[in-house]
Scaffold this motif. Structure first.
Motif, PDB file in Angstrom:
ATOM      1  N   SER A  10     -12.080  -2.998  -2.431  1.00 40.55           N
ATOM      2  CA  SER A  10     -11.881  -2.750  -0.816  1.00 40.55           C
ATOM      3  C   SER A  10     -12.101  -1.420  -0.570  1.00 40.55           C
ATOM      4  O   SER A  10     -11.351  -0.510  -1.284  1.00 40.55           O
ATOM      5  CB  SER A  10     -10.394  -3.646  -0.548  1.00 40.55           C
ATOM      6  N   GLN A  11     -12.890  -0.994   0.603  1.00 36.61           N
ATOM      7  CA  GLN A  11     -13.030   0.286   0.930  1.00 36.61           C
ATOM      8  C   GLN A  11     -11.940   0.921   1.795  1.00 36.61           C
ATOM      9  O   GLN A  11     -11.809   2.136   1.989  1.00 36.61           O
ATOM     10  CB  GLN A  11     -14.362   0.436   1.646  1.00 36.61           C
ATOM     11  N   TYR A  12     -10.973  -0.070   2.206  1.00 38.60           N
ATOM     12  CA  TYR A  12      -9.811   0.348   3.061  1.00 38.60           C
ATOM     13  C   TYR A  12      -8.463  -0.032   2.664  1.00 38.60           C
ATOM     14  O   TYR A  12      -7.669   0.951   2.865  1.00 38.60           O
ATOM     15  CB  TYR A  12      -9.920  -0.562   4.335  1.00 38.60           C
ATOM     16  N   LEU A  13      -8.299  -0.918   1.739  1.00 35.82           N
ATOM     17  CA  LEU A  13      -7.199  -1.139   1.266  1.00 35.82           C
ATOM     18  C   LEU A  13      -7.061  -0.947  -0.268  1.00 35.82           C
ATOM     19  O   LEU A  13      -7.921  -1.434  -0.817  1.00 35.82           O
ATOM     20  CB  LEU A  13      -6.619  -2.661   1.580  1.00 35.82           C
ATOM     21  N   THR A  14      -6.102  -0.372  -0.496  1.00 33.21           N
ATOM     22  CA  THR A  14      -5.817   0.179  -2.132  1.00 33.21           C
ATOM     23  C   THR A  14      -5.504  -0.854  -2.861  1.00 33.21           C
ATOM     24  O   THR A  14      -4.657  -1.889  -2.361  1.00 33.21           O
ATOM     25  CB  THR A  14      -5.100   1.373  -2.393  1.00 33.21           C
ATOM     26  N   SER A  62       0.775  -1.083  -0.029  1.00 30.97           N
ATOM     27  CA  SER A  62      -0.162   0.037  -0.023  1.00 30.97           C
ATOM     28  C   SER A  62       0.735   1.193  -0.150  1.00 30.97           C
ATOM     29  O   SER A  62       0.516   2.312  -0.391  1.00 30.97           O
ATOM     30  CB  SER A  62      -0.855   0.005   1.123  1.00 30.97           C
ATOM     31  N   PRO A  73     -13.001   3.151  -4.300  1.00 26.29           N
ATOM     32  CA  PRO A  73     -13.567   4.375  -3.211  1.00 26.29           C
ATOM     33  C   PRO A  73     -13.488   5.802  -3.841  1.00 26.29           C
ATOM     34  O   PRO A  73     -14.243   6.581  -3.564  1.00 26.29           O
ATOM     35  CB  PRO A  73     -12.759   3.897  -2.086  1.00 26.29           C
ATOM     36  N   PRO A 127     -11.264  -4.189   6.902  1.00 32.02           N
ATOM     37  CA  PRO A 127      -9.913  -3.315   7.036  1.00 32.02           C
ATOM     38  C   PRO A 127      -8.714  -4.190   7.340  1.00 32.02           C
ATOM     39  O   PRO A 127      -7.685  -3.538   6.784  1.00 32.02           O
ATOM     40  CB  PRO A 127     -10.302  -2.241   8.293  1.00 32.02           C
ATOM     41  N   ASP A 128      -8.724  -5.233   7.918  1.00 33.15           N
ATOM     42  CA  ASP A 128      -7.520  -6.040   8.384  1.00 33.15           C
ATOM     43  C   ASP A 128      -7.199  -7.027   7.249  1.00 33.15           C
ATOM     44  O   ASP A 128      -6.424  -7.937   7.434  1.00 33.15           O
ATOM     45  CB  ASP A 128      -7.889  -6.587   9.435  1.00 33.15           C
ATOM     46  N   GLU A 129      -7.312  -6.757   5.848  1.00 30.25           N
ATOM     47  CA  GLU A 129      -7.119  -7.712   4.918  1.00 30.25           C
ATOM     48  C   GLU A 129      -7.918  -8.943   4.779  1.00 30.25           C
ATOM     49  O   GLU A 129      -7.764  -9.733   4.121  1.00 30.25           O
ATOM     50  CB  GLU A 129      -5.437  -7.773   4.886  1.00 30.25           C
TER      51      GLU A 129
END
Length: 1927
Positions: A215-219, A22, A172, A266-268
């Protein structure tokens, strides 16, 4: 579905590529994609260019605007995620080829067509931009991005898939778009939509993928899911571009499931749903845990389709109509184990829509205000789930109903209470528990029963309940927003309550009471049940309960019914509940509604949420049929969801609707000719029921009302069919209605008018060859019906118009009919078309060749051309596809008459796309007309325009096709085509016109109903008085609906009635026969009674009453057969049970070598138990035998003891077989009669041959034996191998972990060897345990034997006690007991007959017999002494003696004894006085008995102690055995691990070994070839030597002949003349000239001396003339010998050429050998590397070794602490000692070698000095005596040599490695000189003059110089150079 059909990881970056992270992405752009600086010119996209239009064929005459889309009444609600909120009040969804925009507030729809006409796949909205993307379907479909609300096109993306898009999703930040393609490519594409460019495209999976999400958290993370899979993707930017890496999810132990809904966390991690409604948490491609509901229930009762995080809450949407909210932190903090990876949770909030066991099918929800995080309003998409009527009442309805019933009951009780007496009378209670058994109940049991059957015991407190309680309390505290102090107090209270509960749980008496009560009831065969009145519980025996129940049924006349009537009663109850107006609130009523097929606006707020609002309503599934009203702007549609909709198509509004619980199938609106109100619909359903419905749409629109159900009424139901009604039709005359069904029948009704409605009068049915797929009426014939069947049959039948007389027993009609059977001809048509195409191609090619031929003839008129060859086609004939005929005939979709007696049939399936013309009486179609551009598409429906100028076709692919009707009706090329319904599942089921022909409608399987403007001006009179025909009020004949599956059809009802009538008649006859038999029986019984009353003499025997003995025999035979059948059943049961028992025993018992038995010591202090282990089964023994055979085979192949005889030996043996026969036997004829008669001669000959064969065999054996004799010049192979091993191992220990370790051949392990080692280890482990178990079993037998012996000794001591005084009595230790439960556990599994439980103790009988046998003599003597010594007054002892004597008497008869018992008895009787001798005997006996008692007791104690000591020793021994067994088990695991590794490496190692062997064999072959060539060269050299010897013999012969010859020199010159090859002769030259010139040229310069050279001067002689005085014979001899010399020289030259060729071949072979050796070395190195890698893998296998402390010797310093043993070496002490000893041995060997070489060197130097001195003296370099003649140089040389020798001797060094000179360095060629005698001598002979010195020099070189130091060599060399010797 397969778990993995492609590689798990795709497109992994190489070593040089940048890894995905990331951080790298954030440094660049949102997703690691480097944007280009240059701006690309964007294409201008106009919105009007992306709207599809109708397609017109070439030269089409159909107006383009003949049909124009007007409105849509449908919604494709079954499509996943088909709902998009473009803003807070506008919804967007797709249906067919139309985008629907719906204004939620205004409730208005507007539309936009697709761009290509192939359909719409998916719609999604950008999260950051006012855009939405539409992924279409079709060939190479587009993704069009629109701007909202202007509807301008922002981008058009092409190339993402081949056929359709199934899902779209924005990143996102809205900068990138990913698309998922459908079949066949399934491409996952990442787009830069601003530049309309594909960044990366890759196949996602090989099956349907329905969802994709960033994913909304990890690019850079994506997830895809679909059919049987989920896949996790990473996007990485590398130097080669963007990479997509996919990892397929592994389900492991979990069942494979379709994944629709998921959400990246969020934690993959990723959480997803599954088919059974639970949640799966994925981590690194594996399932970490499965979230289930409380009590292991499902989270949802259907698949989870959507999931998302809302803060700390996880929201799940299920197809059960429930939206659950979960506390995500519990899932995140869960720590599952490998064994239990399920987490039980309870949603803390649930929102439910719909009711019943099968709820509404909720697919997708979308937020109304996505920019507002506090908003709780959502739009929800629902579809339809079919269910039966009994499932309508759900849990909440029942709870609400019960609540109101309690309220009403309480009100009624209060009104009846007048006074206390009335209250007591009203509340007269029965006893709580009634005991009808003899069971006595305790007080606790009585109290427990008083609590009732519904009382639940407190559950046990365990860790799971504590965790759940704490989690629920924590959630409650968080929801209540408690502060830290309040939460602490709450935690303390919870802790105290848990502790109290745990203490009370331990003291809970109810659980123990319940267990005791259950045991009582089970033992007494009693039950606890509820009484039929009141709440009393009754304890009753089960037999009494059954008896009372059966008696009750008989008393009240309960009989068994064929069908369950409760459903009918439930239907009535539900209707009453539905019609109630006061029981339910508005929200409760909402929950009772069916929410399927709607779009809802829902409020997910926890507290005070508003009731859901219905936004849009449509069919939830296929629209199977429709019909337009004959009087008004109404259209009725019927769906597979059972809904009937009536829409006002002018107002574009749904007017009325009715829900049926059965899916619909067909619909008919009754025409005005039958119903003047125009409000009657006839509905056909899938349950075979025909329903007549009255729809008062006009009245409802005029008067309105909230209860729309009052305007849709059911007036008649009838069931003509048992399966789905497929078609309904009414004839033009209006008096017949016909229905067709899948049950292959056509049912005919007569239409009757009844007041203001119509009624159906059944006439009958006609069977058809198959299910009915089409119904129509023949033109101009009112009662001729056309029927199309699903089996390909077409029928025409003439139906009766009124009921017929013969349908009283059955409705089957007798009608005239004719049938056609369709035969598939499509494959033949296509073959003919293909043949025509091939012929056209050939003709075109032939025309080209004709033109070429014409040109060639014009250019070359004289050229002769073969036309046949020229026109011959060089290409091969094209193969035709084989003809195909469907195995199952296709159905007839419709039939129509296009001409008299010509029928057009439209077929489905493979035969679709053609119109087939048939005539009755002909089997094959007359003609087949292909539908242009639709030769594979079904025509599902057809409709003529009102003016019959056009035919409108409804196609299978959702398109509407309009063909102009031409005079040539077969011309179908003039057409108009428009895509409307979904192209994949939008089959058009019906087309129809409005009553004024202004509009056209179409409906399809995609759930859509479209309205079109039909632009044809057709004058038509539709004037009707609307007021006059309007229906006022509800019809009077309203009926209740029926459930088709519960009732019978008309035919079944009539057949049942006929059957009942027949059964009634049969029962009457049967009853009459029974009554007659009963009267006969009574008469017979009266005769028997009268016979018994007669006198005995007049009684008729009973046999005389038997009318026919065969009756008895028949009855007995029947009874025997019954018994035999019962025996067979019992035998079967017994055999089955026996087999089951054997299987269980084989699996659990027989497979064990020993069970666990425990032997206790007799004082219970020690105990020892066996090992429980399995036997070495047959598989083990078979495997061991196979391994043994393979090892033997390997050793046999490796042994090199047997060497087959060489080729020479075989040839020699073959030569010996050709023996010579004696001369006297050569002419002997063994077949002659004389020879056969001469026996003596015959024996002699036979004896001769026997002796000869014997001698030859013996000689052959000697030859073979001598050939096997080892070569004395070579070492034995075993010695060579031993030397190699010594060279590799002696004094050096190779570590297996070393980098350069080479595995020796004797240590190389194969799979067979390792497996043999594993089996041996297992066998050792087995015998370790078995040996110990055998000892313990023997100890157990000893214990049994000891106990039996002690029992016998107890009896014996008891007898002794009767003879000795009481004060001397001692008691032995008690008899030990045998603990059968632990010492003989195998007896529990022994089958015992009856109740005998006695155990046969091993060796018990034998022990008792031995004891009895040894004590027999003693007993005889003891009894004798008892008789003599016993006193008279001791009665007891006398009785004992008498009994003993009696016992002894029986023994005395069987044994030999010296005592006379009779005399002893006589003495006893006569002599009663005791003498002194008797007293003495008595005293002696008492002493002996006391001593015997003491010894026996002491022996018992010694035996007990000895046995206990044995148990103690075995107990201690087991510890060591367990250690050995555990070590062996660990070793087995290690061997198993090594075996796995070796097995993996074996194939490659074998391949490399075979490669090495092959290369080695090639090298050996090359070496053999070189050796053979060298042998050939040596042979050739020997031949040359032989030729040289012959030449020398010629010269010596000549010299001998020329001894006295005066012309000897001349003749020698002639002999020595060199040979010249003759030249090639020319034609004009003669032989004489050539020979003369040659001779003259050769002898021109030669001078021949005279006879005496001193006297005669040089005279030139001609060799062609013999000089005078020369001996003619010598002259001729010289020429003859010269000719022979020439021949020899030619042979020598040939041999030299051959030698040169052989040398060249040898050199090439040597080069090839070097190359092969290099390759062999490479392969060997590769093999060694592979073996080293294999050894490294084997070294990684962990092994367990037990070491004592004194075995650890790793200390750096005595004062240093003990070092770690992680990387230390485990070494055998014995091997280490050998290495240390070897160091000393090497030192001693070195000293010995130095001493030995020192002595030898001194002696050799002395010899060399003496030799040099003599050599110099002989060469006159020095004098024999010392003198001054030695020059200074010689003195210097001698001084240098002397000093060097002294220095070498002082250093005690003989020679160094770097000072050695190899003998091969000496040039032997310099030792030869050219011989002037001949060329051969120049090469092969040594100069005699220098031969002596050279030999001396070579001798010095070979024997001395090779071991001299270089300084001495230099001196010697200088010395020899000075004297001219060769160096």
């Amino acid at each position: 579905m397969s778990d993995a059909t492609e590689s798990d990881i795709e497109e992994l970056p190489t070593d040089g590529e940048e890894s995905f992270s990331s951080e790298n992405l954030e440094e660049e752009s949102s997703y690691g994609l480097e944007e280009e600086d240059e701006e690309e010119l964007q294409e201008v996209l106009l919105s009007e260019d992306f709207i599809s239009t109708p397609y017109l064929s070439e030269n089409s005459t159909v107006p383009e605007n003949i049909v124009e889309f007007n409105h849509s009444f449908g919604y494709e609600c079954k499509k996943y995620f088909n709902l998009c909120a473009v803003d807070y009040k506008t919804l967007l969804f797709a249906s067919g080829n139309i985008l629907h925009f719906y204004d939620v507030e205004a409730k208005l729809l507007w539309f936009r067509r697709s761009s290509q006409g192939g359909g719409i796949g998916h719609i999604t909205k950008s999260p950051c931009n006012p855009h939405f993307a539409v992924g279409e379907k079709g060939i190479n479909p587009d993704i069009i991005i629109y701007e909202w609300p202007t509807m301008d096109i922002v981008a058009a993306l092409r190339g993402g898939t081949n056929r359709s898009y199934t899902c779209l999703n924005y990143s996102p930040d809205g900068e990138y778009l990913c698309s998922q393609g459908g079949e066949p490519d399934y491409f996952l594409t990442v787009w830069n939509w601003r530049k309309s460019r594909i960044l990366r495209q890759q196949r996602a999976y090989v099956q349907d993928v329905v969802n994709v999400m960033f994913s909304q958290y990890l690019t850079g993370r994506l997830t895809t899911g679909g059919a049987g899979h989920i896949k996790f993707w990473k996007m990485a930017k590398t130097f080669t571009g963007l990479k997509l890496m996919g990892v397929l999810g592994r389900f492991g132990k979990t069942e494979i499931s379709d994944i629709i809904g998921f959400y990246p966390l969020p934690d993959e991690q990723v959480i997803s749903g599954c088919q059974w409604g639970n949640m799966l948490l994925w981590n690194e491609g594996l399932i970490k845990l499965e979230v289930v509901g409380m009590g292991n229930n499902k989270c949802h009762k259907g698949p989870i389709t959507q999931m998302f995080l809302d803060g700390k809450e996880l929201v799940t949407v299920g197809r059960d109509g429930i939206i659950n909210t979960w506390y995500y932190e519990i899932i995140d903090k869960a720590d599952p184990t490998e064994e239990e990876f399920k987490l039980e949770m309870k949603p803390y909030y649930s929102f439910e829509i719909g009711s019943g066991p099968r709820k509404s099918d909720l697919i997708f929800i979308v937020k109304q205000f996505p920019e507002d995080p506090e908003s709780t309003y959502w739009f929800a998409q629902f579809t339809y789930v079919s269910r039966e009527i009994e499932n309508r009442i759900d849990r909440e309805r029942e709870l609400t109903l019960n609540r109101h019933q309690k309220k009403l009951f309480n009100l009624g009780v209060d009104f009846n209470i007048d006074n206390e007496t009335a209250y007591k009378k009203l509340h007269t209670f029965c006893e709580r528990v009634v005991n009808l058994t003899e069971i006595e109940l305790t007080k606790d049991e009585q109290n427990l029963l008083n609590k009732g059957l519904q009382y639940n015991l407190n559950p046990a407190v365990n860790s799971n309940t504590i965790k759940k309680t704490v989690a629920e309390v924590k959630i409650a505290c968080d929801i209540a927003n408690m502060n830290r102090y309040e939460q602490t107090n709450m935690a303390i209270k919870v802790k105290e309550s848990i502790i109290d509960e745990m203490h009370s749980a331990h003291k809970n008496r109810n659980e123990l009471t319940l267990k005791g009560l259950n045991k009582k009831l089970e033992s007494r065969k009693a039950i606890v049940t509820k009484a039929d009145k009141g709440g009393t519980m009754v304890l009753i025996h089960d037999t009494d309960y059954i008896e009372k129940t059966e008696k009750f049924f008989m008393e009240i006349g309960i009989v068994e019914v064929k069908k369950d009537p409760t459903k009918k009663f439930q239907t009535e109850i539900r209707k009453q509940i539905d019609n109630s107006v006061f029981l339910f609130t508005e929200e409760e009523k909402f929950k009772l509604k069916d929410a399927n097929g709607r779009i809802w606006r829902i409020d997910l707020q926890r507290v005070g949420c508003k009731a859901p609002q219905e936004i849009f309503l449509s069919h939830a599934g296929a629209v199977v049929d429709m019909a337009t009203s004959p009087i008004g702007p109404y259209i009725a549609t019927l769906g597979s969801d059972g809904r009937l909709f009536v829409n006002n198509y002018l107002r574009k509004k749904l007017v009325l609707w009715k829900q049926f619980e059965i899916p619909g199938s067909c619909l008919l609106w009754v025409p005005l000719s039958l119903d003047r109100t125009g409000s009657i619909l006839i509905v056909g359903m899938s349950d075979g029921v025909l329903r007549i419905v009255v729809v008062s749409a006009q009245e409802y629109e005029m008067y309105g009302g909230e209860n729309q159900d009052a305007y849709v009424n059911l007036i008649e139901t009838t069931k003509p069919h048992s399966k789905t009604i497929t078609k309904i039709t009414i004839n033009k005359k209006g008096n017949l209605i016909v229905t067709g069904s899948e049950d292959a029948t056509v049912f005919v009704y007569q239409i009757q008018r009844r007041r203001d409605v119509v009624a159906l009068n059944p006439i009958g049915f006609v069977p058809t060859p198959g299910g009915v797929s089409y119904l129509g009426w023949k033109e101009n014939e009112a009662s001729t019906l056309m029927v199309g069947c699903s089996t390909g049959h077409y029928m025409e039948m003439i139906l009766p118009e009124r009921p017929v007389f013969y349908t009283k027993k059955t409705f089957r009609l007798r009608v005239e009919s004719r049938v056609l059977q369709f035969k598939s001809v499509k494959s033949m048509i296509r073959r003919e078309i293909k043949i025509k195409e091939i012929e056209a191609k050939k003709e075109k090619k032939l025309e080209k060749k004709r033109e070429e031929l014409r040109k060639m003839r014009e250019e070359n008129p004289h050229l002769d051309i073969d036309e046949e060859t020229f026109f011959e086609d060089s290409e091969s004939e094209e193969k035709l596809e084989p003809l195909y005929f469907p195995e199952v005939p296709n159905s007839v979709l419709f039939a129509v008459y296009v001409a008299p007696d010509i029928i057009w049939l439209s077929m489905g399936g493979y035969d679709a796309g053609y119109m087939y013309e048939y005539k009755f009486g002909e089997e094959d179609p007359v003609c087949s007309t292909m539908i242009a551009d639709a030769d594979d598409i079904e025509i599902n429906y057809f409709l003529y325009s009102p003016d019959n100028q056009y035919v409108i076709l409804g196609m299978q692919d959702g398109k509407i096709r309009i063909n102009r009707v031409k005079p040539n009706y077969r011309d179908m090329t003039d057409y108009w085509l428009l895509s409307m319904h979904d192209n994949d599942n939008g089959v058009i089921t019906r087309l129809c016109f409005s009553n004024d022909l202004s509009y056209m409608f179409s409906c399809g399987c995609d759930g859509n109903t479209y309205m079109y403007n039909f632009n044809l001006e057709i004058p038509m009179d539709v004037a009707t008085d609307i007021k006059y025909i309007m229906r006022m009020g509800a019809p009077k004949d309203i009926v209740e609906d029926i459930i088709g599956e519960e009732c019978s059809s008309l035919e079944e009802t009539k057949l049942q009635a006929e059957y009942d009538r027949k059964m009634e008649v049969a029962n009457q006859r049967k009853q009459g026969v029974l009554d007659l038999l009963k009267s006969y029986q009574q008469t017979f019984e009266s005769l028997l009674k009268r016979n018994q009353q007669l006198p005995e003499s007049q009684v008729i025997p009973h046999d005389e009453f038997e009318i026919d003995k065969r009756i008895r025999k028949d009855m007995e035979a029947e009874l025997d057969s019954y018994f035999q059948m019962m025996h067979r059943k019992i035998d079967f049961i017994v055999e089955k049970s026996t087999l089951g028992l054997h299987k269980v025993q084989d699996y659990f018992l027989n497979s064990l070598d020993s069970q666990i038995i425990t032997v206790l010591s007799l004082n219970n202090t020690y105990k020892a138990s066996t090992f429980r282990h399995r036997k070495l089964d047959e598989l083990f023994l078979a495997a061991k035998e196979v391994v043994r055979e393979k090892l033997q085979e390997m050793s046999r192949l490796m042994r090199d003891d047997f060497k087959p005889p060489t080729k020479e030996v075989e040839e020699e043996l073959e030569r010996r077989k050709e023996f010579s026969v004696l001369s006297i036997l050569k002419g002997l004829n063994t077949e002659s009669p004389e020879f056969k008669q001469n026996l003596r001669l015959k024996k002699l000959v036979q004896k001769y041959y026997e002796q000869k064969n014997k001698v030859e065999r013996r000689q052959d054996e000697w030859i073979l034996h001598n050939k096997k004799k080892p070569d004395p010049t070579q070492n034995h192979p075993d010695d060579v191998a031993a030397i190699e091993i010594a060279e590799q191992t002696i004094g050096d220990f190779k570590l297996k972990s070393a980098v350069d370790y080479i595995v020796p051949k004797h240590l190389r392990v194969t799979t067979v060897k390792k497996y043999d080692e594993l089996l041996s280890c297992r066998e050792k482990l087995y015998y370790i345990k078995k040996d110990y178990n055998d000892k313990l079993y023997g100890l157990r037998n000893n214990k049994v034997e000891l106990i039996n012996r002690i029992k016998h000794l107890h009896k014996y001591i008891k007898n002794i006690h009767t003879e000795i005084p009481d004060d001397m009595i001692k008691f032995p230790p008690p008899v030990p007991a045998i603990h059968e439960d632990i010492e003989f556990p195998e007896r529990e599994f022994e089958l015992k007959e009856g109740e005998s439980e006695t155990h046969t103790v091993p060796q018990e009988t034998q022990v008792v017999d031995e004891v009895n046998a040894t004590s027999t003599t003693n007993e005889v003597l003891d009894v004798t002494f008892e008789i003599l010594l016993t006193e008279d007054n001791e009665a007891a002892r006398t009785e004992s003696s008498s009994s003993s004597l009696a016992n002894l008497m029986s023994r005395c008869y069987t044994m030999s004894t010296q005592y006379d018992i009779a005399k002893v008895t006589e003495l006893q009787d006569d002599d009663k006085q005791s003498t002194s001798v008797e007293e003495e005997f008595k005293s002696f006996r008492e002493s002996r008995k006391v001593f015997e008692q003491d010894q026996i007791i002491k022996g018992i104690y010694d035996s007990l102690n000895e046995f206990d000591e044995s148990v103690r020793k075995l107990q201690e021994e087991k510890i060591n055995v367990e250690v050995d067994a555990k070590l062996m088990e660990l070793h087995v695991l290690t061997l198993h691990h090594e075996l796995i590794i070796i097995k993996k490496f074996e194939a490659t190692e074998d391949a490399l070994s075979n490669k090495v062997s092959a290369k080695h064999a090639e090298n050996i072959e090359a070496q053999n070839k070189i050796q053979q060539l060298q042998t050939n060269i040596d042979f050739r050299k020997k031949e040359i030597d032989n030729l040289m010897e012959k030449e020398a013999q010629l010269l010596s012969t000549l010299n001998e002949a020329l001894v006295d010859e005066p012309f000897a020199d001349f003749l020698r010159k002639i002999y020595k003349k060199k040979y010249k090859a003759p030249k090639v002769k020319e034609d004009d030259e003669s032989d004489e000239e050539s020979s003369t010139s040659e001779e003259s040229s050769e002898d021109e310069d030669e001078d021949l001396g005279s006879i005496e050279s001193g006297e005669i001067g040089p005279i030139k002689l001609d060799e062609t003339i013999c000089p005078e005085g020369c001996n003619r014979n010598n002259y001729d001899l010289a020429f003859q010998l010269r000719a022979k010399r020439y021949a020899i020289e030619q042979d020598v030259a040939e041999e030299k050429k051959m030698i040169e060729l052989l040398r060249k071949e040898t050199e090439s072979s040597q080069k090839k050998l070097k190359a092969d050796e290099a390759m062999l070395k490479e392969v060997q190195i590769e093999l060694e590397k592979f073996q080293r890698e294999k050894q490294r893998r084997l070294n990684e296998v962990e092994a367990t070794v037990i070491l004592r402390l004194n075995q650890l010797q790793y200390f750096n310093d005595l004062r240093a602490p003990f070092q770690k043993l992680d990387d230390k070496l485990l070494f055998l002490n014995l091997t280490l000692k050998k290495l240390y000893n070897r160091v000393g041995e090497l030192r001693m060997e070195t000293l010995e070698q130095k001493e030995r070489h020192s002595e030898v060197a001194k002696q050799e130097l002395k010899d060399a000095l003496v030799y040099f001195e003599s050599l110099l003296r002989n060469s006159n370099r020095i004098a024999a005596e010392p003198s001054s003649s030695i020059n200074e140089e010689s003195m210097v040389i001698g001084e240098e040599m002397f000093q060097n020798m002294l220095q070498m001797l002082a250093e005690n060094t003989l020679v160094h490695d770097d000072e050695l000179i190899d003998i091969n360095e000496i040039d032997d060629n310099n030792a030869y000189e050219d011989n002037e005698m001949s060329p051969i001598a120049n090469e092969y002979e040594l100069d005699e003059k220098k031969k002596k010195d050279t030999t001396i020099f070579l001798w010095i070189t070979k024997l001395e110089l090779s071991i001299w130091p270089k300084n001495i060599q230099a001196g010697v060399s200088k010395l020899y150079k000075k004297r001219g010797a060769l160096v």
